[in-house]
Design a protein around this motif. Sequence first.
Motif, PDB file in Angstrom:
ATOM      1  N   HIS A   1       0.991  -1.329   0.142  1.00 51.30           N
ATOM      2  CA  HIS A   1       0.051  -0.146   0.036  1.00 51.30           C
ATOM      3  C   HIS A   1       0.872   1.292   0.166  1.00 51.30           C
ATOM      4  CE1 HIS A   1      -3.116   2.846   1.072  1.00 51.30           C
ATOM      5  NE2 HIS A   1      -2.265   3.218   2.056  1.00 51.30           N
ATOM      6  N   LEU A   2       2.031   1.265   0.752  1.00 54.86           N
ATOM      7  CA  LEU A   2       2.690   2.146   0.918  1.00 54.86           C
ATOM      8  C   LEU A   2       3.535   2.724  -0.464  1.00 54.86           C
ATOM      9  CD1 LEU A   2       3.695   1.894   4.456  1.00 54.86           C
ATOM     10  CD2 LEU A   2       2.416   3.746   3.724  1.00 54.86           C
ATOM     11  N   LEU A   3       4.071   1.427  -0.749  1.00 56.60           N
ATOM     12  CA  LEU A   3       5.060   1.520  -2.097  1.00 56.60           C
ATOM     13  C   LEU A   3       3.973   1.874  -3.399  1.00 56.60           C
ATOM     14  CD1 LEU A   3       7.256  -1.526  -1.657  1.00 56.60           C
ATOM     15  CD2 LEU A   3       7.783   0.904  -1.039  1.00 56.60           C
ATOM     16  N   ASP A   4       2.878   1.576  -3.472  1.00 54.46           N
ATOM     17  CA  ASP A   4       1.980   1.829  -4.438  1.00 54.46           C
ATOM     18  C   ASP A   4       1.635   3.455  -4.343  1.00 54.46           C
ATOM     19  OD1 ASP A   4       1.836  -0.704  -5.368  1.00 54.46           O
ATOM     20  OD2 ASP A   4      -0.183  -1.291  -4.624  1.00 54.46           O
TER      21      ASP A   4
ATOM     22  N   GLY B   1       3.744   5.615  -3.809  1.00 56.18           N
ATOM     23  CA  GLY B   1       5.043   6.493  -4.468  1.00 56.18           C
ATOM     24  C   GLY B   1       6.084   6.454  -3.429  1.00 56.18           C
ATOM     25  N   HIS B   2       5.933   5.872  -2.318  1.00 58.37           N
ATOM     26  CA  HIS B   2       7.134   6.074  -1.341  1.00 58.37           C
ATOM     27  C   HIS B   2       8.415   5.230  -1.663  1.00 58.37           C
ATOM     28  CE1 HIS B   2       4.746   8.306   1.733  1.00 58.37           C
ATOM     29  NE2 HIS B   2       3.937   7.575   1.384  1.00 58.37           N
TER      30      HIS B   2
ATOM     31  N   VAL C   1       4.815  12.400   6.392  1.00 55.87           N
ATOM     32  CA  VAL C   1       5.176  11.038   6.846  1.00 55.87           C
ATOM     33  C   VAL C   1       3.729  10.163   6.580  1.00 55.87           C
ATOM     34  CG1 VAL C   1       6.139   9.422   8.404  1.00 55.87           C
ATOM     35  CG2 VAL C   1       7.258  11.716   8.158  1.00 55.87           C
ATOM     36  N   SER C   2       3.611   9.119   6.175  1.00 57.07           N
ATOM     37  CA  SER C   2       2.639   8.141   6.303  1.00 57.07           C
ATOM     38  C   SER C   2       2.883   7.097   7.320  1.00 57.07           C
ATOM     39  CB  SER C   2       2.342   7.547   4.717  1.00 57.07           C
ATOM     40  OG  SER C   2       1.888   8.526   3.840  1.00 57.07           O
ATOM     41  N   VAL C   3       1.930   6.694   7.904  1.00 56.36           N
ATOM     42  CA  VAL C   3       1.926   6.124   8.926  1.00 56.36           C
ATOM     43  C   VAL C   3       1.066   4.965   8.976  1.00 56.36           C
ATOM     44  CG1 VAL C   3       1.780   5.382  11.566  1.00 56.36           C
ATOM     45  CG2 VAL C   3       2.941   7.489  10.543  1.00 56.36           C
ATOM     46  N   ILE C   4       1.207   3.652   9.046  1.00 60.41           N
ATOM     47  CA  ILE C   4       0.386   2.432   9.102  1.00 60.41           C
ATOM     48  C   ILE C   4       0.720   1.441  10.045  1.00 60.41           C
ATOM     49  CG2 ILE C   4       1.820   1.118   7.534  1.00 60.41           C
ATOM     50  CD1 ILE C   4      -0.607   0.021   6.192  1.00 60.41           C
TER      51      ILE C   4
ATOM     52  N   ARG D   1      -7.083   4.376   6.026  1.00 61.56           N
ATOM     53  CA  ARG D   1      -7.992   5.776   6.618  1.00 61.56           C
ATOM     54  C   ARG D   1      -7.163   6.886   6.024  1.00 61.56           C
ATOM     55  NH1 ARG D   1      -8.533   2.110  11.321  1.00 61.56           N
ATOM     56  NH2 ARG D   1     -10.608   1.214  11.345  1.00 61.56           N
ATOM     57  N   SER D   2      -6.905   7.897   6.994  1.00 66.96           N
ATOM     58  CA  SER D   2      -6.168   9.273   6.658  1.00 66.96           C
ATOM     59  C   SER D   2      -4.898   9.318   6.804  1.00 66.96           C
ATOM     60  CB  SER D   2      -7.112  10.514   7.219  1.00 66.96           C
ATOM     61  OG  SER D   2      -8.543  10.027   6.971  1.00 66.96           O
ATOM     62  N   SER D   3      -4.126   8.123   7.682  1.00 65.66           N
ATOM     63  CA  SER D   3      -2.585   8.444   8.043  1.00 65.66           C
ATOM     64  C   SER D   3      -1.751   8.124   6.778  1.00 65.66           C
ATOM     65  CB  SER D   3      -2.499   7.614   9.310  1.00 65.66           C
ATOM     66  OG  SER D   3      -2.508   6.163   8.856  1.00 65.66           O
ATOM     67  N   THR D   4      -2.204   7.660   5.553  1.00 69.70           N
ATOM     68  CA  THR D   4      -1.409   7.309   4.468  1.00 69.70           C
ATOM     69  C   THR D   4      -1.811   8.116   3.230  1.00 69.70           C
ATOM     70  OG1 THR D   4      -2.627   5.416   4.174  1.00 69.70           O
ATOM     71  CG2 THR D   4      -0.764   4.954   5.498  1.00 69.70           C
ATOM     72  N   ALA D   5      -0.692   8.680   2.660  1.00 74.82           N
ATOM     73  CA  ALA D   5      -0.847   9.277   1.292  1.00 74.82           C
ATOM     74  C   ALA D   5       0.114   9.402   0.540  1.00 74.82           C
ATOM     75  CB  ALA D   5      -1.422  10.744   1.810  1.00 74.82           C
ATOM     76  N   ALA D   6       0.240   9.788  -0.649  1.00 75.73           N
ATOM     77  CA  ALA D   6       1.401   9.875  -1.470  1.00 75.73           C
ATOM     78  C   ALA D   6       2.553  10.665  -0.756  1.00 75.73           C
ATOM     79  CB  ALA D   6       0.840  10.347  -2.839  1.00 75.73           C
ATOM     80  N   PRO D   7       3.777  10.543  -1.094  1.00 73.20           N
ATOM     81  CA  PRO D   7       4.787  11.415  -0.474  1.00 73.20           C
ATOM     82  C   PRO D   7       4.488  12.994  -0.866  1.00 73.20           C
ATOM     83  CG  PRO D   7       5.782  10.006  -2.228  1.00 73.20           C
ATOM     84  CD  PRO D   7       4.393   9.348  -1.873  1.00 73.20           C
ATOM     85  N   GLY D   8       4.624  13.931  -0.114  1.00 74.32           N
ATOM     86  CA  GLY D   8       4.653  15.195  -0.482  1.00 74.32           C
ATOM     87  C   GLY D   8       3.258  16.016  -0.666  1.00 74.32           C
ATOM     88  N   VAL D   9       2.319  14.781  -0.358  1.00 70.48           N
ATOM     89  CA  VAL D   9       0.848  15.576  -0.489  1.00 70.48           C
ATOM     90  C   VAL D   9       0.466  16.529   0.459  1.00 70.48           C
ATOM     91  CG1 VAL D   9      -1.627  14.963  -0.621  1.00 70.48           C
ATOM     92  CG2 VAL D   9       0.049  13.582  -1.893  1.00 70.48           C
TER      93      VAL D   9
END
Length: 328
Positions: free
Chosen positions: A167-170, A172-173, A261-264, A320-328
């Motif tokens: 999920h995190l790699l997809d 763009g991290h 930073v995205s956190v999962i 939920r809301s703690s993950t997103a594309a880097p730099g968003v």
Amino acid sequence: MADVARVAGVSSQTVSRVANAFPGVNEETRQRVQAAMGELGYHPNSAARALKRGAFHTIGVITFTLSTTGNVRTLEAIAASAAEEGYAVTLLPVAVPTQDEVRGAFSRLGELAVDAVIVIMEVHLLDAARLALPPHVKVVVVDSDAGDRYAVVDTDQAGGTRAAVRHLLDLGHRTVWHLAGPEDSFAAERRTVAWRAALAEAGREAPEPVRGDWSAESGYRAGLRLAEQPGLTAVFAANDQMALGLLRALHERGRRVPEDVSVIGFDDIPESGSFLPPLTTVHQDFAEVGRRCVAGVLRQVEQDEAERGTTLVPTRLVVRSSTAAPGV
């Protein structure tokens, strides 16, 4: 029983048949015996009947700690499933997870008269070939790698971890850092191994993991170190409690989640949707784990035969809301 028989004017055998709801006693006699029981305050001794029949309708549960969310929720699920099957649960915490303590716990459960045992022991103690549980015991082990010798029920730790990393790699991290659980935990090791494997499969470098002890406080301390990493854009925490501490540390260090930073996390505890921001996490079905544990030990009791092998309960990613594309 002799007193009831005297008051009711029947034999002790008739009292026994009424107490055990056996057929063959006419209704008038049954009512007279029951009235005598009420007058004398007599109640059938379930423990004595169990000893006579050799079945106690009780499942013993040995656990090392109740301080982790996973263990508590698994125990709750076991108790609920056992009750549905008409079984009680006897809990026996083990203060120190040593071979002697575990063997002693089995001995004490034998004295307490149980039909089968469920072991919730996340440390590697049961994985050691040198530790053998008492022979012929009906046992299911939770969260272990001992499926070649015992019946094991476990969450799909590796599958849930792979879903989190993908999920995190997809998004763009470039890579995913890891806030790992304690070294002696089987679940923590499984998640760490799966995290490394998922990054390797994607051709990404795995940073050195930072370790906690499952608590929010340890997640906070680890998070202060992680916040200083200049290339950090995504973190997979081995449980939600540590993720909570990590969120606090990132906030204090001015690292926004998920913009910087995205956190999962892992577990999907009831409070995870109320974190700030609401936490993306891997859902574990503790209720299903409990059901399969109880079903497994009762199947062994009914068949009077021990089982081996591992049953994996599927996980699912909750975004939920703690993950997103880097730099968003």
